[in-house]
Scaffold this motif. Structure first.
Motif: not given
Ligand SMILES: Cc1cc2nc3c(=O)[nH]c(=O)nc-3n(C[C@H](O)[C@H](O)[C@H](O)COP(=O)(O)OP(=O)(O)OC[C@H]3O[C@@H](n4cnc5c(N)ncnc54)[C@H](O)[C@@H]3O)c2cc1C
Ligand SMILES: Cc1cc2nc3c(=O)[nH]c(=O)nc-3n(C[C@H](O)[C@H](O)[C@H](O)COP(=O)(O)OP(=O)(O)OC[C@H]3O[C@@H](n4cnc5c(N)ncnc54)[C@H](O)[C@@H]3O)c2cc1C
Lengths: 485, 349
Positions: A333-344, A406-421
């Motif tokens: 449905i979209a030409s591109d998508y960008y997948c985020m991975d925060g955990t809260i 995510c960080v502001a509500v006490g979570g993290t920037i990545t739950g499973e995909h990793g930080v990478g570049s």
């Protein structure tokens, strides 16, 4: 600095021409992972067939100070396996054999390039399975899973990769082979196995792994419940967990996700629902009966407008079909998508989802939500068009806002995909100078010349300053020990 | 009881760093038998740094200061029908959660629910430079940065002081029942336990002690009673007391003379060839040996059997455990990374 001809020759000597790639058209395959917006064309890709070859390559690279980027199947979503300038890529795809399957000890010993799903397929004959099941499991490698501490739909009950790996053999940059963990449930000394899992190829290359297999549950039921609002579905997740249930999986899809997947796989999802929850319960039949009675009561009280139940395999597959096909469905449905991975923390689900939809309007980019709700692990898919100038930058900016939230509500920037570049800038938001420097000292204990996957996963303080990303903690000046420029 | 002593503790470490004074971290001091006596060092006492800082039952997460008594923490969780999934041993009424995690001890539930390190989500530490650092967090999935929180578990305080930890907790099972099977020889028991563990029984503990295999079943009442009938054996009315006594090492087995060794190995592997008395926990993955044999013989026999031995209680001999030289060298570098001045008592070897 380009690789020297002498170095390339030494690589050829060590591995043979069949295992070294240098032709530009073949190198293209390795220029990115699943996050294709980030690309760097490598100069040389080595495809070792044995642990000894990996060790020999490591010694050579250390001697000549050539950076090494490990690569599994390249399904990563954080540009972790993206090549670095002046370095080589070590692809583990040829080390793809299951070395041993031990049904009595309930373990499988495998080479790093073995596909995640291949382990469960091999174990099935013994009534066993390997629990961590990333949605990419038909393609991703166990080595990549270990490097990322991959999760999956069933991690709520069965744990992440770190909970299911007993032992690894790690090739260090010194060319030593370390055995971390053991054939039992632990090993003497520091828990370096736990440290290595999720280390994104920064500490060594995994050349062998022994994983734990679990008995297949005899009964499974999936409950599909529809909700008139995303907030109610979010609250239902918290209610299920606090009722004392531990579902095998608890996944949430919002209306755009329901529509996209329905159009793609025709799973029979209720199109008018604002959100649906898939709740899988497994165990002995008596356990499943008791749990689903309780779950239905909780979901009903939480405002579910409809609850369907699937017991037989065919029906269960239909319920899951939409969830499993969600990413490709969105791709249609979209030409591109960008997948985020925060955990809260789960209690903030409703609020964070509402904020994301407000930001979606502000940025003028649509968002589809389909995620591991039981773990509080969000996967907002930001839709954009790479053909439109500046749209990816806008998607990135939007994604960054989500991670900061995510960080502001006490979570993290990545739950499973990793930080990478990709998430390097947000590491500077999540951690202060002390933690970042501690990470760097730890990295040096394994890799004193910073040759393994450099520039990934843990930023230096200077990188944070350059990026202008600062961790603000209780109003203190972030990274005070750094010169400003 | 709750008191935040972070500032004093951090200052104490800063002072020690400035004067190069070695420190020994002490919680409830219940596990001194395991950690061994420190060299002439100053004590850094954590027992006053107490209190549950955050506990939301619906999040299945509790955040607690390191000096909090294990008993107090477990009581708070039980009040909400929850528990620590790794069923830690106490070894004394004053056991603290910090000491428990620093030792990395887990009880009978470990093979089925997870170990101490498995339940750690994040922690606040003070390293050997006196820096207060935060790793991990309060969410159950988090792969940002190296997993320092889990590295702290089992490090016996040699990498830094644990100030505070966030732990994942589990709902308490509705029912638990123990079944005991007819007496058998060790070899047959090992095979039997591993066959049980390979089937989807709702197991939460599995051990071979006093010549009998016992299995604990946990879950919904209907599931547990159905499983208890089908699995065979007899209901053991004293089951709960048995698992507690096993966890706290109060069974008669532990009172016998001789050194107590803990042996970690593949659960179905045959017994190492060693004279002495055996008790097998964790379905065979954690074996206890009471023996008078020398450390040398124990390590040699274990190495031959693919097992790793650790002197748990007994003559404070050196040679408590053996670590491959390349791993030992890496461990020293890791320790350097946290404690470059060498303030904290190193891991015993
Ligand atoms: C459609 C889709 C769905 C996904 N769903 C999930 C999901 O549900 N859960 C989840 O966790 N992830 C998911 N992912 C992300 C990805 O599949 C995982 O991160 C996976 O673990 C990567 O494995 P890989 O073999 O492809 O590794 P790669 O992408 O090749 O590499 C990933 C990282 O690991 C390092 N690495 C690879 N092999 C080794 C090795 N042998 N030794 C040391 N370092 C190594 C690389 O340097 C890199 O940093 C998904 C991806 C896609 C495309
Ligand atoms: C030789 C001996 C044998 C004993 N045997 C028994 C017995 O068989 N049964 C019994 O019930 N009791 C026994 N005790 C009693 C025991 O002393 C305790 O009562 C105690 O409560 C446990 O303390 P703790 O769990 O807080 O950990 P501690 O014993 O205080 O510490 C354990 C380890 O963890 C480290 N540590 C502690 N806190 C932290 C922290 N916050 N951060 C980092 N590292 C930390 C310490 O440095 C140490 O290495 C014995 C005592 C001794 C001296």
């Amino acid at each position: 600095m380009p690789l020297s001809a002498a170095f390339t020759r030494q690589c050829l000597d060590l591995l043979g021409a069949a295992n070294i790639v240098t032709e530009p058209e073949r190198l293209r395959v390795y220029e990115c992972d699943g996050l294709s917006a980030y690309r760097t064309l490598p100069e040389l890709v080595a495809l070792p067939e044995t642990a000894e070859q990996v060790l020999a390559l490591m010694r050579l690279c250390r001697e000549q100070r050539v950076p090494v980027v490990p690569r599994g199947a390249g399904t990563g979503l954080a540009a972790g396996a993206m090549p670095v300038a002046g370095g080589i890529v070590v692809g583990l795809s040829k080390m793809n054999r299951i070395l041993a399957l031990d049904p009595l000890n309930r373990t499988a010993t495998v080479q790093p390039g073995v596909r995640n799903l291949a382990i469960s397929e091999a174990a099935k004959a013994h009534g066993l399975f390997y629990a961590p099941d990333p949605s990419s499991q038909i393609a991703c490698s166990i080595g990549g899973n270990i490097a990322e501490n991959a999760g999956g739909v069933h991690c709520l009950k069965y744990g992440l990769t770190v909970h299911n790996v007993l032992q690894i053999k790690l090739a260090t940059i010194d060319g030593e082979l370390l055995t971390l963990g053991g054939p039992g449930l632990d090993a003497p000394g520091y828990d370096l196995l736990a440290l290595a899992i999720g280390s994104e190829g920064l500490l060594g290359i995994v050349v062998e792994a022994t994983v734990r297999l679990l008995p297949l549950p005899p009964a499974t039921r999936v409950l599909l419940s529809a909700f008139p609002s995303v907030e109610q579905a979010g609250a239902a997740v918290a209610a299920v967990i606090s009722s004392g249930l531990l579902p095998a999986g608890l996944e949430l899809m919002d209306n755009p996700a329901i529509r996209a997947t329905e159009a793609f796989v025709h799973a029979g999802y209720p199109l008018d629902a604002a959100a649906l929850l898939l709740c899988e319960l497994d165990g002995l039949p008596e356990q499943v009966a008791a749990d689903s009675e309780r779950a239905i009561a909780v979901l009903t009280a939480a405002g579910a407008s409809e609850i369907r139940s699937a017991d037989d395999e065919a029906q269960r597959k239909r319920f899951w079909a939409g969830r499993k096909a969600a990413f490709p469905a969105v791709g249609r449905i979209a030409s591109d998508y960008y997948c985020m991975d925060g955990t809260i923390p789960r209690k903030h689900l409703a609020e964070v989802l509402r904020r994301i939809s407000e930001m979606s309007a502000e940025f003028g980019l649509a968002v589809v939500n389909v995620f591991h709700a039981g773990d509080g692990n969000l996967h907002p898919l930001i839709l954009y068009d790479n053909g439109v100038d500046g749209e990816f930058a806008k998607a990135e900016a939007f994604g960054g806002k989500i991670l900061e939230l995510c960080v502001a509500v006490g979570g993290t920037i990545t739950g499973e995909h990793g930080v990478g570049s990709e998430k390097i800038p947000y590491m500077c938001v999540q951690f202060g100078s002390g933690e970042l420097q501690q990470f760097q000292r730890l990295k040096r204990a394994f890799d004193p010349y910073a040759l393994l996957n450099p520039g990934k996963a843990v930023p230096t303080l200077h990188r944070c300053a350059e990026l202008g990303r600062m961790h603000v903690h209780r109003g203190e000046l972030p990274h005070p020990d750094l010169e400003r420029f | 009881m709750a008191a935040d002593r972070s500032a004093e503790l951090r200052e104490h470490i800063e002072r020690a760093a400035a004067t190069n004074t070695p420190l020994r971290i002490v919680g409830g001091n219940s596990k001194a038998f395991y950690t061994g006596p420190g060299a002439g060092v100053e004590l850094l006492e954590v027992a006053e740094h107490t209190g549950i800082v955050g506990y939301e039952p619906s999040e299945l997460v509790v955040t607690v200061r390191a000096g909090t008594r294990l008993a107090e923490l477990e009581a708070a969780l039980a009040g909400h029908g929850q528990m620590l999934g790794f069923e830690p041993p106490y070894f004394g009424a004053d056991a603290t959660i910090g000491g428990t995690l620093a030792c990395g001890f887990s009880g009978p539930r470990r093979p089925f629910a997870g170990s101490a390190r498995d339940f750690v989500l994040g922690c606040k530490i003070v390293n050997g430079l006196g820096e207060e650092l935060n790793f991990g967090g309060q969410v159950i999935k988090n792969v940002a940065g190296f997993d320092v929180s889990r590295l702290m578990v089992g490090a016996l305080g040699s990498l830094g002081l644990l100030l505070q930890c966030s732990l994942r907790v589990l709902p308490r099972p509705e029912t638990e029942t123990t079944v005991a099977f007819a007496p058998s020889e060790a070899a047959a028991a090992i095979e039997f336990m591993n066959r049980l563990a390979g089937r989807p029984w709702p197991l939460s503990a599995l051990a071979y002690a006093g010549g009998r295999v016992r299995a604990r079943l946990s879950g919904a009442s209907a599931a547990v009673s159905a499983a208890a009938t089908k699995i065979g054996g007899d209901i053991d009315a004293g089951g709960d007391a048995f698992w507690q006594d096993l966890r706290e090492q109060r069974l008669p087995f532990f009172q016998q003379p001789g050194n107590l060794w803990r042996i970690a190995m593949a659960p179905a592997a045959p017994q190492p060839e060693l004279a002495g008395d055996w008790l097998l926990d964790w379905g065979g993955a954690q074996r206890w040996l009471k023996t008078r044999e020398s450390a040398e013989s124990v390590h040699r026999a274990c190495a031959a059997a693919g097992a790793q031995a650790r002197l748990f209680r007994g003559e404070a001999a050196p040679d408590r455990q053996r670590i491959a030289p390349e791993l030992a060298a890496l461990q020293r570098r890791v320790r350097q990374a946290f404690d470059p001045l060498g303030l904290f008592v190193p891991l015993p070897d």
